[in-house]
Write an enzyme that holds these catalytic residues in place. Structure first.
Site, short mmCIF file in Angstrom:
data_model
loop_
_atom_site.label_atom_id
_atom_site.label_comp_id
_atom_site.label_asym_id
_atom_site.label_seq_id
_atom_site.Cartn_x
_atom_site.Cartn_y
_atom_site.Cartn_z
N ASP A 226 14.67 -2.23 3.00
CA ASP A 226 14.22 -0.87 2.68
C ASP A 226 14.39 -0.68 1.18
O ASP A 226 15.51 -0.69 0.66
CB ASP A 226 15.07 0.13 3.46
CG ASP A 226 14.70 1.59 3.19
OD1 ASP A 226 13.99 1.85 2.20
OD2 ASP A 226 15.14 2.46 3.97
N GLN B 251 12.23 -0.08 -4.56
CA GLN B 251 10.99 0.66 -4.64
C GLN B 251 11.15 1.81 -5.63
O GLN B 251 12.00 2.67 -5.45
CB GLN B 251 10.59 1.22 -3.28
CG GLN B 251 9.34 2.09 -3.32
CD GLN B 251 9.19 2.98 -2.12
OE1 GLN B 251 9.72 2.69 -1.06
NE2 GLN B 251 8.49 4.10 -2.27
N CYS C 104 6.19 2.35 -0.18
CA CYS C 104 6.93 1.57 0.81
C CYS C 104 6.06 0.75 1.75
O CYS C 104 6.51 -0.26 2.29
CB CYS C 104 7.86 2.47 1.61
SG CYS C 104 7.00 3.83 2.37
N HIS D 62 8.27 6.82 6.13
CA HIS D 62 8.75 5.70 5.31
C HIS D 62 8.60 4.38 6.06
O HIS D 62 8.82 4.32 7.27
CB HIS D 62 10.22 5.93 4.94
CG HIS D 62 10.76 4.95 3.95
ND1 HIS D 62 10.24 4.81 2.68
CD2 HIS D 62 11.79 4.06 4.03
CE1 HIS D 62 10.93 3.88 2.03
NE2 HIS D 62 11.86 3.41 2.84
#
Length: 263
Positions: free
Chosen positions: A212, A109, A115, A197
């Site tokens: 992630d 990302q 996210c 997040h």
């Protein structure tokens, strides 16, 4: 970083320019928003995002069957940042094993606060064989749904290259902006500080993976039985995030599972 994508203003680079990554506005942790967003991009209506109202067995039992992915919204704290740094160092030093299947689709990302979108894409890309609308493989590229086109364009890219692709994808930015405006809460300003997040949790090749976009790679959380994704996500991953939350209650979670409206 962030729970949310911010809008992108992409400008053509020259040899002397080094434009910072774009920002999008926050995507809301709301199954209705995630469903509208995902259906527009090609998720089959046989599946839907559903709220996870809590993490004890009684509340988990309310989630529709055949959970294929979980997206978790959690608060970023000093503890969570320290843990992430230590985890990365342990993986780099060989103290923590982290074998990741080549069948896991992972992307970095770089778009600020993107996210939410990255979490949805991690969930869908790692279940693409089962959860997308039916289409013929012979269909022309422009007739394929967005998720399929995205996979075809990025399947041979590295995680960093996929992140750069998202930075310049005006179609995705447009879909995302529509989803932002469909939320129930007030949209924050582009410069608002977001200490939340999104991550995704999926089963791939019989193992539980944490995805992630801020990390160096997918994180392997061990072998799981088919159909046990939801419970094991809570036991092995989500409870750890709660312990590192410094008392914050700013958590949210949605499950990608069978569409309960079709039962």
């Amino acid at each position: 970083r962030g729970n949310h994508p911010r809008r992108q203003n992409f400008t053509t680079k020259t040899k002397m320019s080094h434009k910072p990554p774009p920002k999008w506005l926050p995507l809301e942790s709301n199954p209705s928003v995630l469903n509208d967003f995902s259906y527009a991009l090609g998720l089959s209506t046989a599946y839907a995002w559903s709220d996870i109202f809590g993490f004890d067995d009684e509340l988990l039992a309310m989630v529709p069957p055949n959970c294929r992915a979980v997206v978790l919204l959690f608060p970023i704290t000093d503890k969570s940042e320290r843990f992430q740094k230590e985890e990365r160092e342990d993986i780099e030093n060989g103290k923590r094993a982290n074998e990741v299947s080549s069948n896991v689709y992972y992307m970095k990302q770089t778009v600020g606060n993107a996210c939410g979108t990255i979490g949805v894409f991690h969930a869908i890309m790692n279940n693409r064989e089962d959860v997308l609308t039916n289409q013929n493989e012979e269909d022309e590229e422009e007739n394929k749904n967005y998720f399929r086109r995205f996979f075809e364009k990025t399947k041979d890219m590295t995680p960093d290259e996929r992140a750069k692709f998202v930075e310049t994808d005006t179609d995705l930015e447009s879909y995302h902006a529509t989803a932002v405006n469909a939320g129930d809460t007030e949209v924050p300003s582009l410069d608002a500080k977001i200490d939340l997040h999104f991550i995704a949790l999926v089963e791939r090749d019989g193992r539980l993976y944490e995805l992630d976009g801020r990390k160096q790679s997918a994180i392997d959380h061990g072998e799981i039985e088919r159909g046990d994704l939801l419970k094991q996500s809570v036991e092995r991953v989500i409870k750890g995030f709660m312990e590192r939350a410094d008392g914050s209650i700013h958590f949210g979670a949605c499950a990608l599972a069978e569409n309960s409206e079709l039962f």
